[in-house]
Design an enzyme around this catalytic site. Structure first.
Site, PDB file in Angstrom:
ATOM      1  N   GLY A   1       0.879  -1.224  -0.002  1.00  0.00           N
ATOM      2  CA  GLY A   1       0.070  -0.099  -0.088  1.00  0.00           C
ATOM      3  C   GLY A   1       0.856   1.200   0.246  1.00  0.00           C
ATOM      4  O   GLY A   1       1.986   1.217   0.055  1.00  0.00           O
TER       5      GLY A   1
ATOM      6  N   HIS B   1       7.971  -7.076  -4.003  1.00  0.00           N
ATOM      7  CA  HIS B   1       6.707  -7.905  -4.517  1.00  0.00           C
ATOM      8  C   HIS B   1       7.094  -9.151  -5.159  1.00  0.00           C
ATOM      9  O   HIS B   1       7.535  -9.121  -6.340  1.00  0.00           O
ATOM     10  CB  HIS B   1       6.188  -6.865  -5.554  1.00  0.00           C
ATOM     11  CG  HIS B   1       5.322  -5.732  -4.886  1.00  0.00           C
ATOM     12  ND1 HIS B   1       3.898  -5.682  -4.615  1.00  0.00           N
ATOM     13  CD2 HIS B   1       5.933  -4.605  -4.608  1.00  0.00           C
ATOM     14  CE1 HIS B   1       3.550  -4.635  -4.108  1.00  0.00           C
ATOM     15  NE2 HIS B   1       4.610  -3.772  -4.186  1.00  0.00           N
TER      16      HIS B   1
ATOM     17  N   GLY C   1       2.221   5.304   1.295  1.00  0.00           N
ATOM     18  CA  GLY C   1       2.342   6.115   2.375  1.00  0.00           C
ATOM     19  C   GLY C   1       3.211   5.701   3.480  1.00  0.00           C
ATOM     20  O   GLY C   1       3.935   4.708   3.306  1.00  0.00           O
TER      21      GLY C   1
ATOM     22  N   CYS D   1       5.683  -5.632   1.124  1.00  0.00           N
ATOM     23  CA  CYS D   1       5.991  -4.067   0.971  1.00  0.00           C
ATOM     24  C   CYS D   1       5.562  -3.290   2.124  1.00  0.00           C
ATOM     25  O   CYS D   1       6.025  -3.351   3.098  1.00  0.00           O
ATOM     26  CB  CYS D   1       5.041  -3.779  -0.427  1.00  0.00           C
ATOM     27  SG  CYS D   1       5.701  -2.068  -1.039  1.00  0.00           S
TER      28      CYS D   1
ATOM     29  N   GLY E   1      47.965  -6.315 -58.795  1.00  0.00           N
ATOM     30  CA  GLY E   1      46.355  -6.527 -59.436  1.00  0.00           C
ATOM     31  C   GLY E   1      45.424  -7.047 -58.113  1.00  0.00           C
ATOM     32  O   GLY E   1      44.139  -6.800 -58.337  1.00  0.00           O
TER      33      GLY E   1
ATOM     34  N   GLU F   1       5.018 -11.355  -6.173  1.00  0.00           N
ATOM     35  CA  GLU F   1       4.052 -11.411  -7.383  1.00  0.00           C
ATOM     36  C   GLU F   1       4.196 -10.500  -8.451  1.00  0.00           C
ATOM     37  O   GLU F   1       3.630 -10.736  -9.497  1.00  0.00           O
ATOM     38  CB  GLU F   1       2.494 -11.278  -6.814  1.00  0.00           C
ATOM     39  CG  GLU F   1       2.354  -9.812  -6.849  1.00  0.00           C
ATOM     40  CD  GLU F   1       2.742  -8.693  -5.891  1.00  0.00           C
ATOM     41  OE1 GLU F   1       2.612  -7.672  -6.284  1.00  0.00           O
ATOM     42  OE2 GLU F   1       3.498  -9.447  -4.933  1.00  0.00           O
TER      43      GLU F   1
END
Length: 1439
Positions: free
Chosen positions: A193, A307, A195, A223, A1199, A309
């Site tokens: 989440g 994370h 903040g 997280c 040549g 996932e």
């Protein structure tokens, strides 16, 4: 870039302005906002867009993906979220990194700025959490699934998907402040989440009650949930200065030492120094040392900051869901990943196999990779023994390898070296397919086991498993993945049967082949038989694949260490769809048209595949992806360094070869440092905040009979790489880099070059687009000019609409400029219009052409408006960490420079060492430990000056005169060295060697050196070779801009070959100081007319010559001196546009070609002298005096171009007087031109006279392969073997075919007794046989007649003798100089090559071969050894 729909719907971004560091966003549009059967968004992470605004550098108005239903702009508008582009997002990132996260606002136009609002003061979790509990049930199963309560603090829907669809549990999602402490459940999950975690006190208190009252309930946090669990346990959190954002954060599992790449978005962290008793850190960030996870020693509680996932992002740590589930089910312990321990064995001497001579598909990239490997060995204090016969490479230079053997990279010679030097280990992955195939043969023959040589890195069994198609396919299918439908065949009949079973069209490939050699598409049995004959000539096994033409082709560069740490360094997308060899394709990095699922799914598959095959080091995996679905096929895996590896290294700044060598020596990725940032680990996946385009170069126009259509077999001879902040800017740069005659994406180069290089012989543009060819990009520009739409071009080319849409926008911009028509109108359009044109990649020359004015006029206009490019760094981490890199590029999409001029830069301590390698000094590293905690985040770095383009207000007044070099002198003198640019026929790795040598000498003398080059295959573009590297165009405009910024003391143009040499006069006109020979004298040497006139003035004998303007002048001169004559334009490379003319019809035809007509400089015609010996003088001059030199001679008569000739050094057959005259004339020229630096003079000697034949060439080093021998014959045979001539097939008696032009027949007659004595059976074409029989050759022993067997008169009869292996040596000398002629001789030579016979096409070379074979035969008959084996160091001691 990929994953923006997922990021925008991630609740963790609530209240934030989302700045996307990748400059180009919106490429694949937006998927539908539909729900799945359980009511969740099917493709998104939330039900709305959460950021308050979006900021990008460049927005892609063109979106192309089968799943897209709307554009990003439309989607943002629907959700009333503003987005802006045209912002230097890199500059924003740097500011946030240095100053910390800051409040921001998006203001549009003249709108007033809003009042500042700090979202961190709000409870953002309360704003994004569900308002009431919600239940998600899995599909019905056999047993009652456990119930998990998930506390929604801003939970992403992919977490829900993992629980419900993957773990198949019941999931009850509750609000953040819901009291779940009294509920019954089997496990508790705390979500991510936005903040400050301290705003969630209600969640923490409830969580703490559960931990106290029900300590056996499993708890898992992610997280923000990690921070909340830590607070509930009694820990502290803190606000980070910048935070960790993005999808490439490396995290080390402290239980196993393994490092994983993770996705993160957080500005707060857990202070694990205050963990209460019973808790331990589980993960740590390998970059900054911050905590990434905690767990309880006894209780079933754990949490991670990242994370697992990851949507968007990698899912390497998804196993944590499984661990949580096992604890939930009562399984004992957690699932830990363990690594078996092996006691390290000391390595003291390593044999490094080089790639040998440069060939199509195997070029300078292996000089780069081998040099990096040797640097790694030196750091480890491990002795290096190099086998490489390519004398023009950096790795064979003095001071790098401890011992160098200039012998062929074949099992026979490598075995001799092993027997002599007795190495402990073998590096087989740094010399391309040549080295790999040799190592496999040494392993199978038991040589490595016999001498106790260990293969370091990826083992031979793994190499064979990836190279042998049947084993590879079985291995891929065993892990649930899929290859293209295919089968292997060992005979023609087996292959025909396989093709019938798969169904036409099919792809035919030779196993263990280089650059797609012998491959192609067969539409029927007739095509199949042709390809099979070619493939079986080079390999014992042929692979038949299903046809995947039209699918997208993608590549991932993967690295794995012995501890099973894996990462993807770079992913790349081919602009050309499947059907064109990846080496022939235009490649873009990173991929532009993949969405998040496609990118990360293919990434996960790549890691799974290399783990399965046990690769240690670097590998390349190629995919085919259906553009209309998510279906994909694994095409192949290269378990070695490749051309793609070199490209990925230069595109990302990650030195793959160096790291692979370190891993092979036993290091792991976590302990190695990223020396770009010098503060982070090498176990990371680079972030690219720029776009890279790789463009191949073809010299097909030199070979009129070659098929011009591009396919599965490589034909390109070199490549360039451009870096920019937008795809159009990068593409236009690349088009100019690869061909100096091109101004960018427009039709002019197609119209100019199509006669010699177009696929369609009659100018049919639809055919040109349908069949990919060398001019395809310019042909697309022509098609747009002719009114073709993007959709029409897509239907013809199958190139993705996104790429075509971007190119069409460039076309429209050019049309807009053309409508202005004059510099005055461009001035009226204003500075913002001109700036936008520069951002789209238009060069001054291109703009000047559009408005019918000069490039200098446009350059002056830019200068007056302060429109200058910004200097940006390639720093591997998109400015998120301070970088001390010297790897730079220019872009107009930016606001400030990342660096100050080199002369004003404080020299960092790590740059003090002369040869500072990519990951440290030449001394062995002590190892890289995890960093200390960085509570006080990265210290501010020196602020670079802002770009002059943003200074002051725009003005429409007349611009001032162009001023390139300011009067202020730099504090420390620095010098610019111009590199070679794109490799091509006539300019190759030898010029990289000379550029690197110059740079090292400049640094040795205490000065600073800068390199400008655009070739990703080179050592000079390793940023540890110079004090500053600009990966940029070698054009007047770009070099001038870099000189203006850097203010060097001088510029070196004499070591990069023809490309920088051609710039010398124009750079001189701009006031740029040229070091060494003056620009005016370079011009006198390069301009054929001026040079010939100077020779006349000096009394230097030369063939009769004349400059001409009109055709009549040329024909009159040719009639006067007699044919043949030589036509020679000025300022050209490798004999480009040079032609020997035999009659007037040829002369008129050739003089009408664009190669001659469009020459900027004079064209000279001279008498062509036949039968002369050619001599080379290579010297160094200082102020007009020769101070060192070498004289060599050609085996072939004059040549044969010196780049195609066989050279003997020292010269073997020169008279003393000839040697004296060569030295005298060279000294005259050196003095006349006042040469300071390298120079080359070519002479030819006819009997006792000697006269100069060709103009002076600065550093005209044309030698490709060189072998050392005790005499000329031994060195000659070694060189033939090393250059790929199949002479080992003729070391035993076999059939020899003689097909000779009239003048060569007499010369070979006296050599027939030698061939006969050695046991060769002599065959000849009808005409040659008749001549030889008339000469009545006799045996040396008894004077009996030598039998010469005539073959059928028809070419088919001769060809069948080659096909059936009746003859293995073919001596076939051309009877015509017409390179486009489909003569019988051409067919014989073609068939000899296709069937793998030993082919000799020059009589002098053939005679020397017979002499050498006879000497070998004589010595071995006496029981003596013909071959000697001395290292380069030993040869010098002997000398």
């Amino acid at each position: 870039m990929m994953g923006y729909p997922e990021s925008l719907t991630d609740p963790s971004f609530a209240g934030q302005i989302l700045v996307l560091t990748y400059p180009l966003v919106g490429n694949y549009g937006v998927p539908p906002e539909e729900e799945d059967e359980k009511g969740m968004p099917r493709y998104l992470e939330g039900r709305k867009i959460y950021p308050v605004a979006v900021v990008v550098s460049e927005y892609s108005f063109v979106a192309s993906h089968y799943a897209a239903v709307k554009s990003l702009s439309q989607w943002l508008e629907e959700h009333k979220v503003p987005g802006i582009f045209g912002v230097d997002t890199r500059a924003i990132t740097k500011r946030l990194r240095e100053e910390g996260s800051a409040l921001g606002a998006v203001v549009v136009g003249s709108d007033p700025a809003p009042e500042w609002e700090n979202p961190n003061l709000r409870n953002l979790v309360a704003e994004v959490s569900v308002s009431s509990p919600q239940m998600y049930e899995p599909d019905a199963g056999d047993a009652e699934p456990p119930l998990i309560v998930a506390v929604d603090c801003g939970m992403k829907f992919n977490i829900v998907r993992y629980f419900v669809y993957y773990l198949r549990v019941r999931l009850r999602v509750v609000p953040w402040d819901y009291d779940f402490s009294k509920d019954e459940f089997d496990g508790l999950f705390i979500s991510n989440g936005p903040g400050d975690p301290e705003k969630c006190e209600a969640t923490v208190q409830c969580l703490r009650r559960v931990m106290q009252e029900r300590p056996q309930v499993p708890i898992f946090g992610i997280c923000l949930g990690h921070q909340l669990l830590a607070l509930a346990a009694g820990c502290k959190t803190y606000k980070m200065k910048f935070g960790n954002r993005g999808v490439n954060q490396p995290c080390v599992d402290l239980r196993t030492g393994r490092c994983y790449i993770t996705s993160q978005n957080h500005g707060f962290a857990v202070d694990d120094t205050q963990l209460p008793p019973g808790w331990e850190p589980l993960f740590v960030n390998a970059n900054d040392g911050s905590n990434e996870g905690i767990g309880h020693k006894e209780k079933p509680w754990l949490s991670v900051q990242f994370h697992p996932e990851a949507c968007c992002g990698p899912v390497d740590t998804a196993f944590l869901f499984d661990e949580f589930f096992k604890v939930l089910r009562g399984a004992s312990g957690r699932s830990l990943t363990t690594v078996s321990y092996k006691h390290p064995q000391a390595i003291s001497k390593v044999l490094v196999l080089g790639s040998g001579g440069l060939t199509i598909g195997q070029a300078g990239e292996f000089d780069y990779s081998g040099s990096q490997a040797i640097k790694a060995l030196r750091e480890q204090k491990v002795q290096s023994v190099l086998i490489n016969p390519n004398i023009a490479t950096v790795q064979t230079s003095r001071g790098l390898a401890d011992q160098i053997f200039f012998v062929p990279v074949t099992p026979e010679f490598v075995t001799k070296v092993i027997e002599k030097v007795r190495p402990d280990g073998l590096f087989a992955a740094f010399g391309g397919q040549t080295a790999l195939n040799c190592a496999v043969q040494l392993h199978r023959s038991g040589v490595l086991q016999k001498y106790g040589v260990r293969v370091l890195g990826t083992q031979i069994e793994s190499i064979v498993a990836t190279e042998d198609r049947e084993i590879f396919k079985a291995g891929v299918e065993s892990i649930g993945e899929q290859c293209a439908k295919s089968a292997c065949a060992n005979t023609m009949e087996e292959a025909r049967q396989v093709a019938k079973e798969i169904g036409f069209p099919v792809l035919v490939r030779a196993a263990f082949a280089l650059g797609g050699l012998g491959s192609g598409f067969a539409s029927n049995e007739e095509d199949l038989d042709v390809l099979l004959t070619r493939a079986f000539a080079t390999s014992s096994q042929v692979i038949i694949d299903e046809c995947l033409k039209g699918w997208k082709e993608l590549e991932y560069e993967v690295v794995r260490d012995a501890k099973d740490n894996c990462l993807v360094v770079c992913n790349m997308e081919n602009l050309d769809p499947m059907g064109v060899h990846t080496g022939e394709s235009i490649v873009v990095a990173p991929s532009q048209t993949l969405n998040n699922f496609e990118y990360h799914h293919l990434r996960a598959v790549a890691i799974k595949v290399i783990r399965h095959f046990g690769i240690v080091g670097e590998a390349n995996i190629q995919y085919a992806l259906d553009p209309h679905s998510s279906q994909y096929r694994i095409v192949e895996v290269n378990a070695r360094l490749s051309r793609s590896s070199a490209l990925a290294s230069k595109a990302t700044g990650y030195p793959l070869a160096y790291v692979a060598a370190k891993l092979a020596l036993g290091h792991d990725l976590v302990s190695l440092r990223n020396m770009v940032t010098r503060s982070t680990t090498a176990c990371f996946e680079p972030s690219l905040d720029y776009c890279v385009v790789k463009m191949p170069r073809w010299d097909i126009d030199k070979f009129p009979t070659v098929e011009r259509t591009l396919g599965t077999q490589m034909k390109s001879v070199g490549e360039v790489m451009s870096i920019a902040r937008s795809f159009p800017e990068a593409m236009q740069k690349a088009l100019r880099m690869v061909n100096e005659g091109s101004v960018g994406f427009d039709e002019s180069w197609y119209l100019r070059a199509r006669a010699g290089a177009a696929v369609s012989k009659d100018g049919n543009i639809e055919e040109e687009l349908q069949k990919p060819g060398p001019l395809r990009m310019w042909a697309i520009a022509h098609a747009f000019q002719q009114g073709f739409t993007v959709e029409t071009v897509h239907a013809l080319t199958r190139i993705d609409r996104w790429f075509l849409g971007k190119l069409f926008s460039v076309h429209q911009a050019r049309k807009r400029m053309e409508s202005l028509g004059s510099l005055e109108k461009l001035t009226e359009a204003g500075p913002e219009f001109l700036r936008r044109m520069k951002q789209l990649g238009f060069c001054d020359r291109q703009i000047g052409k559009a408005i019918k004015d000069s490039d200098l006029a446009v350059m002056q206009l830019r200068a007056g408006w302060h429109i200058r490019p910004c200097v940006k760094q390639v720093d591997t981490l998109a400015a998120e960490f301070p970088a001390q890199t010297n790897y730079l590029y220019l872009t107009y999409v930016g606001e400030e420079n990342d660096v100050v001029p080199l002369g004003n830069e404080q020299l960092a301590a790590h740059k003090a060492a002369l040869y500072d390698t990519a990951f440290g000094s030449r001394l062995e590293e002590s190892g890289f430990q995890l960093p200390d905690k960085m509570h006080a985040r990265a210290s501010p770095c020196q602020k670079a000056n802002a770009s002059p383009m943003w200074k002051g207000k725009a003005s429409k007044q007349e611009p001032p005169p162009l001023e390139l070099v300011p009067s202020q002198k730099p504090e420390v003198p620095a010098y610019i060295v111009l590199g070679s640019g794109c490799y091509r026929i006539g300019a190759s790795v030898e010029f990289d060697w000379s550029a690197v040598s110059a740079v090292r000498t400049i640094r040795q003398t205490g000065h600073r050196a800068l390199v400008i080059n655009c070739n990703p295959e080179t050592v000079s573009t390793d940023y540890d070779e110079s004090d500053r590297l600009y990966f940029e165009e070698l054009t007047l405009e770009t070099v001038a801009e870099i000189v203006r910024f850097e203010q060097p003391e001088g510029t070196v143009v004499s070591v990069g070959g023809q490309t920088p040499n051609n710039l010398a006069p124009k750079l001189d006109q701009l006031g740029i100081r040229i070091l060494g020979t003056a620009a005016a004298n370079i011009d006198r040497a390069e301009d054929r007319s001026k040079f010939s006139a100077m020779c006349d003035e000096l009394g230097i004998d030369q063939p009769e010559w004349s400059q001409f303007v009109r055709l009549e002048e040329a024909t009159d001169f040719a009639r006067l001196v007699g044919y043949p004559v030589l036509v020679r334009p000025s300022y050209v490379l490798s004999g480009a546009a040079m032609r020997v003319i035999d009659d007037e019809q040829q002369l008129k035809g050739f003089l009408g070609t664009a190669a001659v007509v469009e020459q900027e400089f004079p064209v000279v015609i001279s008498k062509y002298v036949q039968g002369a010996r050619e001599i080379e003088f290579d010297g160094i001059g200082r102020n007009g005096q020769v101070i060192n030199y070498a004289i060599s001679e050609h085996v072939e008569d004059a040549g044969t171009h010196s780049g195609d000739a066989t050279l003997l050094l020292p010269a073997q057959r020169l008279h003393l007087e000839t040697h004296r005259r060569v030295m005298h004339i060279a000294s005259q020229l050196c003095k006349a031109l006042n040469i300071s630096g390298p120079f080359n003079v070519q002479f030819m000697a006819l009997e006792d006279s000697c006269f100069s034949m060709r103009s002076v060439k600065v550093i005209e080093c044309n030698v490709r392969v060189a072998c050392f021998g005790h005499n000329a014959h031994e060195a000659f045979l070694k060189s033939l073997i090393a250059s790929g001539v199949q002479i080992s097939k003729i070391f035993e008696p076999c059939g020899v075919l003689l097909a000779l032009n009239p003048k060569d027949k007499a010369a070979v007659a006296k050599y027939l007794p030698l061939l006969d004595e050695m046991g060769f059976k002599i065959f000849a074409t009808h005409g040659t046989a008749s001549f030889l029989e008339a000469s009545k050759p006799q045996r040396n022993a008894n004077n009996s007649a030598i039998c010469v067997t005539p073959l059928a008169k028809s070419a088919d009869g001769v060809v069948s003798a080659i096909t059936e292996k009746t003859v293995k040596l073919v001596i076939c000398t051309p009877s015509s100089r017409d390179s486009a002629g489909q003569t019988p001789g051409y067919k014989i030579r073609r068939k000899a090559l296709e069937t793998g016979a030993c082919l000799i096409v020059n009589m002098q070379q053939a005679l020397m071969l017979i002499d050498a074979l006879y000497e070998k035969f004589t010595l071995e008959r006496q029981g003596k050894d013909f071959w000697t084996l001395d290292s380069w160091q030993e040869c010098h001691r002997i000398g």
